[in-house]
Design an enzyme around this catalytic site. Structure first.
Site, PDB file in Angstrom:
ATOM      1  N   ASP A 203      36.888 -12.611  58.292  1.00 49.73           N
ATOM      2  CA  ASP A 203      37.592 -12.084  57.125  1.00 49.73           C
ATOM      3  C   ASP A 203      38.568 -10.993  57.552  1.00 49.73           C
ATOM      4  O   ASP A 203      38.633  -9.919  56.955  1.00 49.73           O
ATOM      5  CB  ASP A 203      36.597 -11.542  56.090  1.00 49.73           C
ATOM      6  CG  ASP A 203      37.231 -11.381  54.705  1.00 49.73           C
ATOM      7  OD1 ASP A 203      38.277 -12.013  54.459  1.00 49.73           O
ATOM      8  OD2 ASP A 203      36.685 -10.634  53.880  1.00 49.73           O
TER       9      ASP A 203
ATOM     10  N   GLY B 195      31.925  -5.189  46.577  1.00 52.14           N
ATOM     11  CA  GLY B 195      32.056  -6.617  46.846  1.00 52.14           C
ATOM     12  C   GLY B 195      31.178  -7.426  45.923  1.00 52.14           C
ATOM     13  O   GLY B 195      30.678  -6.945  44.903  1.00 52.14           O
ATOM     14  N   GLY B 196      30.972  -8.686  46.307  1.00 50.11           N
ATOM     15  CA  GLY B 196      30.183  -9.581  45.472  1.00 50.11           C
ATOM     16  C   GLY B 196      28.737  -9.170  45.374  1.00 50.11           C
ATOM     17  O   GLY B 196      28.091  -9.389  44.355  1.00 50.11           O
TER      18      GLY B 196
ATOM     19  N   GLY C 144      34.236   1.117  47.759  1.00 46.75           N
ATOM     20  CA  GLY C 144      34.564  -0.296  47.613  1.00 46.75           C
ATOM     21  C   GLY C 144      33.403  -1.054  47.017  1.00 46.75           C
ATOM     22  O   GLY C 144      32.253  -0.596  47.052  1.00 46.75           O
TER      23      GLY C 144
END
Length: 820
Positions: free
Chosen positions: A209, A95-96, A93
C-alpha cells in the site's frame, strides 16, 4: 506516525462485519448500503442477506445477545484517557479497523508516540490477525526510513495495540508541493524511499500500500528524510502462521487503487511479490513528477471490480512528460517511470534498489537502463496481455481485413463475429475476475468458444489458476487436465504448449500430495521440451525446480542438485538479467549439496550466490553485507568438513560487520548474528580469544536494543558471554550473567522450562569457583545465589547443598579477611 488527520482506505469487510453494520441502519437505508458495499461481490451479498434473514427469523432472540457486540464509537471520545502508560492526545488517522492516536508517555522516558489500537466493535478474529500481522511486520524491520515499533500490549477489554515512534511529518507529495522542490530534489527523496522499501523486501515483507500518505517527510539537520508507515496490509514473502491469517479473502483486494499493481487487483494475493511494490513506487514517482497519479483516483474508486481490473491491466497512462506537458521529463524520466509501471511485472525493475540506481544514473547524467519500448515490443505486449481476447476476437479481424472489397455477406458475417466477440470478451472478463465456478467453467467455455480450441485451452488454464488460488485443488486439476487434452488435440504431443501444460498439471498434483503422478507429468514436460522446437520458456524452469523438490523429498539429493544446476545454467544462458532469481536458485542448490555432504561444492554455490546478489543489487551494500554474514555463518557451521574455508568464513563475517560498524543506524538482527558467529569462530580456535569478549559484549548490547533485557533472546546471548567470561577467568561476571539468564528463562518459559539443560554448564562454573581459594567475596556470594536457584529447581541433587555450604563459608571467610 502521522501529524495530520488522514483517512486510510478501509479494508473490504467480511460478512460478519457487514451484517452488524447493516443491522445498525434503518430498514430503508439498509438496502442502499448493501448495494454499495457488495457491488461486484454477489456471493458476499448472499451471505449477508442470509444472516439478516436468520436474525429476523429468530424473533428478536439476537436483539440482546449474551455478549453484545460493541457498536463503533467516535475515536475522539477516547481522548484524555489512557491505554497502558500512554495518554491519548489526538486522533492522527482512522482506517477500516484501527485508529492511530498521538499519545504521551511519561515513564520511563517522556516522549510523544503514535499508538494504534483496534476500534471498538471491530475486534473479529480476522481483524485481530491482520492487526497482529502489521505489528509483526514492523517488528522485523530496522531501518532509518521505516517507522519502528516501541511497545505492544492489550487494553483491559482485550483489544490489542502497539506503539510506534511519533513521526511529525508531512505527506511526501504535499511536502514537495509546499516547498516547491525541484525535480532533482524530488528524485533524491524518492531514492531514499526506494531504499526503505528495499530493506523491507530484504526482511521478507511486501508493503502492498505504498502511496504518498504512507510516506511522511521529516527534516533532520535541515534536510528532508522520508519515513515509511502503515504496514497494515504488508504481506510476508515467507509467511509465519500468524501472518498467513492476515491475507485477504478470495474476491477481495488490498491496497489503494491509484497506486495498485495489476496483479494486486486479482481475486487472490498469492501472485503478489516484491515487484508489486515496484509498480507502486512507479506510481509514486509519476505523481512526484506530474502532481497527479497515473490514473484518475475518482474513476478508480467508483469503478466496479471488473472495471478496475480492466483499467489496471489494459489501459496505459500517458508518459509523465505528456501528463505534465513538460519537455524536462521527456526521455530518461519517462522511460524510468514507464518501466516501473509495466503491466508485465517481468519487465519492471527487478528490485527497489535497481529502480533507485537508474534514478541516480539520470541525476549523474549517465545512461539509464530503461529505454523506450519498440513498436514490435508494443505489439507483442498487447498480444501477450490480451492473448485470450486475441484468440477470441481473431475471427472479427479476419472478417474485416480478409479482402480489399467487402461484400454484403462479408459485412453481415463481420457483424455476427463482432457480436460473438463481445460475448467472448464478457466471458473473459468474468473469468479473470474469478466469478465463474470451476464446476461450470468447462461448459461455459465450450459454449463461448465452440471450435476455437486454442481459446478454449487458454481459458481452461486460466480457470485452473483461479481455482487453485481459491483453494479448490480438485477443480484446478480437473480443468488443467482438460486443458492438456485440448492442447494435445491441437498440436499433438511434441509441442511446447503441451510441455508447459504437463508442467502445470504436475505442480498441482505435487501440491495435492500425488507425488508419483506429479513426477510423471514433470518428467514428461521436460522430455517434450527436449524434442520440441522453440525458445526456452520460463515456465520450464519451474518444472525443473518442482522436480528437484520431489527428488529432495525422496532422498535423491544428487538428482535434485543436478536438476537445480540445470536451472542455474538456463538462467545464466537465457535470462542473464534475472540475477536475483539466479541467486535464490544457487542458495537452494547449496542447501541440497549441504544435505548431501558435498560441502566444498555447496560452499562454491554460496560464493556464486553472493556474486549474483551483488550484481542484482549493485548499489545496495546492505543486502551484500547481510549475504556476507549469512555465508560466513554457514561456512563456520560446516567448518569441520570444509577445511580452509574457516578462513573464508572469518573474512566474510568481517566484511559484513564492517558495513554495519560504518552504518550504526542500520544495525539489526543480521549484525547481531554476525557478531555471535565471529565470536564463536574465534573461540573455536582459542577458548580464551581476546577479541571474543568485546564481540559478545556488543552482541548483548545489540540484543538489548532489539528485544530488551528481559527477553529469551537476550538470555541466550548472556549464556554465550558467560561461557567466554569463565574461559578468561572472569568468574564473578560469568556467575552474574548465568544467574540472570537462568531466572529469566525460568520466568519466561514457565512450565516449559527445563533446568536440566543448564545444569552441566552451571555446575562446572560454580564448582570451579568453589575450588578457587583466592576468589573475591562477591564472586563466592554470586555463585552461592546461583546454587540456591539450582536447589530450588533441582532439589533431588543433594550435592548442591554441600556446594552451597562451601561457597557460603568461602564468602564469609573472604569477607572476614577484608575487615580491618
Amino acid at each position: 506516525m502521522r501529524s495530520s488527520t488522514t483517512r486510510v482506505r478501509p479494508v473490504m469487510p467480511d460478512s460478519e462485519e457487514l451484517f452488524h453494520q447493516a443491522l445498525a441502519r434503518a430498514t430503508p437505508e439498509r438496502e442502499h448500503f448493501l448495494d454499495r458495499a457488495c457491488e461486484s461481490r454477489p456471493a458476499l451479498r448472499v451471505r449477508v442477506d442470509n444472516l439478516l434473514q436468520a436474525h429476523h427469523a429468530s424473533g428478536g432472540f439476537l436483539e440482546d445477545p449474551a455478549h453484545p457486540r460493541q457498536q463503533p464509537v467516535d475515536p475522539a471520545d477516547a481522548l484524555g484517557t489512557r491505554i497502558g502508560p500512554y495518554l491519548l492526545q489526538k486522533v492522527l488517522g482512522e482506517g477500516g479497523f484501527g485508529v492511530v492516536y498521538k499519545a504521551r508517555q511519561e515513564e520511563p522516558l517522556p516522549r510523544s508516540v503514535a499508538l494504534k489500537v483496534i476500534k471498538l466493535g471491530m475486534d473479529t478474529r480476522r481483524v485481530i490477525a491482520r492487526f497482529q500481522a502489521e505489528r509483526q511486520a514492523l517488528g522485523q524491520t530496522d531501518h532509518p526510513f521505516i517507522s519502528t515499533v516501541l511497545d505492544a500490549g492489550s487494553t483491559p477489554e482485550g483489544r490489542p495495540y502497539f506503539v510506534m515512534e511519533f513521526i511529525d511529518g508531512v505527506d511526501l507529495c504535499r511536502y514537495c508541493l509546499e516547498r516547491n522542490l525541484s525535480v532533482p530534489d524530488r528524485l533524491q527523496l524518492f531514492v531514499e524511499v526506494c531504499r526503505g522499501v528495499q530493506h523491507a523486501h530484504q526482511k521478507g515483507l511486501i508493503h502492498r500500500d505504498l502511496k504518498p500518505s504512507n510516506v511522511l517527510v521529516v527534516e533532520e539537520d535541515g534536510r528532508p528524510s522520508p519515513r515509511l508507515i502503515d504496514f497494515g496490509v504488508a504481506k510476508a514473502l515467507h509467511p509465519q502462521p500468524a501472518l498467513e491469517t492476515a491475507h485477504t479473502e478470495i474476491g477481495q483486494f488490498i491496497g489503494t487503487p491509484a497506486y495498485m499493481s495489476p496483479e494486486q487487483a486479482g481475486s487472490t494475493d498469492r501472485d503478489v511479490d516484491t515487484r508489486s511494490d515496484i509498480y507502486s513506487l512507479g506510481a509514486l514517482l509519476y505523481e512526484l513528477l506530474t502532481d497527479s497519479p497515473p490514473f484518475d483516483s475518482t474513476r478508480l474508486r467508483e469503478a466496479s471490480l471488473i472495471e478496475l481490473q480492466h483499467i489496471l491491466r489494459e489501459e496505459e497512462p500517458p508518459p509523465p512528460s505528456e501528463r505534465a506537458r513538460s519537455t524536462r521529463l521527456r526521455g530518461d524520466l519517462d522511460w524510468i517511470v514507464m518501466k516501473a509501471l509495466e503491466k508485465d511485472r517481468r519487465r519492471r525493475y527487478s528490485s527497489a534498489e535497481a529502480l533507485a540506481a537508474d534514478v541516480l544514473r539520470h541525476l549523474a547524467d549517465e545512461p539509464v537502463l530503461a529505454s523506450p519500448p519498440s513498436t514490435v515490443y508494443r505489439v507483442r505486449k498487447f498480444i501477450r496481455r490480451n492473448q485470450l481476447k486475441v484468440l477470441a476476437t481473431g475471427a472479427v479481424l479476419m472478417a474485416l481485413v480478409g479482402g480489399g472489397a467487402l461484400s454484403l455477406w462479408g459485412w453481415r458475417e463481420a457483424i455476427h463475429q463482432r457480436d460473438q466477440s463481445e460475448h467472448r470478451s464478457h466471458f473473459v472478463d468474468s473469468l479473470m475476475a474469478g466469478s465463474i465456478p470451476a464446476t461450470e467453467l468447462v461448459t461455459q467455455a465450450r459454449a463461448t468458444f465452440g471450435s476455437d480450441h486454442s481459446a478454449l485451452a487458454a481459458a481452461l488454464e486460466l480457470g485452473a489458476e483461479q481455482a487453485h488460488a481459491k483453494g479448490d485443488l480438485k477443480g484446478a486439476m480437473d480443468l488443467q487436465e482438460q486443458a492438456l487434452i485440448t492442447w494435445v488435440e491441437i498440436h499433438g504431443e511434441l509441442h511446447l504448449k503441451v510441455a508447459a501444460s504437463h508442467g502445470r498439471l504436475g505442480a498441482l498434483l505435487q501440491d495435492d500430495g500425488a507425488i508419483d503422478a506429479a513426477e510423471g507429468h514433470l518428467r514428461r514436460a521436460l522430455a517434450i521440451a527436449d524434442q520440441a522446437d522453440g525458445p526456452v520458456r520460463a515456465s520450464l524452469l519451474e518444472v525443473n525446480i518442482n522436480l528437484a523438490a520431489i527428488h529432495r523429498r525422496r532422498g535423491r539429493l544428487l538428482e535434485s542438485a543436478a536438476q537445480l544446476q540445470t536451472v542455474v545454467d538456463i538462467r545464466r544462458r537465457e535470462f542473464p538479467e534475472q540475477q536475483d532469481a539466479l541467486g535464490r536458485t544457487l542458495e537452494d542448490l547449496s542447501d541440497v549439496l549441504t544435505a548431501a555432504g558435498m560441502h566444498q561444492q555447496a560452499a562454491e554455490a554460496r560464493s556464486q550466490m553472493i556474486d549474483a546478489f551483488q550484481r542484482a543489487y549493485p548499489e545496495e551494500a546492505l543486502i551484500t553485507a547481510d549475504r556476507h554474514i549469512a555465508f560466513g555463518s554457514w561456512l563456520h557451521s560446516a567448518w569441520f568438513t570444509t577445511g580452509s574455508r574457516l578462513v573464508d568464513a572469518e573474512d566474510h563475517l568481517r566484511q559484513g560487520l564492517a558495513f554495519y560498524k560504518a552504518n550504526t543506524r542500520l544495525q539489526g538482527p543480521s549484525y547481531t548474528t554476525g557478531l555471535l558467529a565471529l565470536a564463536s569462530l574465534l573461540t573455536t580456535q582459542d577458548k580464551a580469544a581476546p577479541e571474543a569478549l568485546p564481540l559478545l559484549d556488543e552482541a548483548l548490547a545489540s540484543m538489548a536494543r532489539l528485544h530488551g533485557t528481559e527477553s529469551l533472546e537476550y538470555a541466550r546471548v548472556e549464556v554465550r558471554l558467560a561461557l567466554a567470561c569463565a574461559a578468561t577467568g572472569k568468574d564473578e561476571r560469568a556467575a552474574r550473567l548465568q544467574k540472570h539468564a537462568f531466572e529469566l528463562r525460568a520466568t519466561e518459559l514457565g512450565k516449559d522450562f527445563r533446568p536440566a539443560d543448564s545444569l552441566l554448564a552451571l555446575g562446572s562454573l560454580v564448582r570451579g569457583i568453589a575450588q578457587n581459594k583466592e576468589a573475591a567475596a562477591e564472586t563466592y556470594a554470586v555463585a552461592a545465589e546461583l546454587v540456591e536457584l539450582l536447589i530450588m529447581h533441582a532439589p533431588e541433587r543433594g550435592e548442591w547443598q554441600d556446594l552451597y555450604r562451601r561457597l557460603v563459608e568461602s564468602r564469609d571467610a573472604a569477607r572476614g579477611e577484608d575487615q580491618p
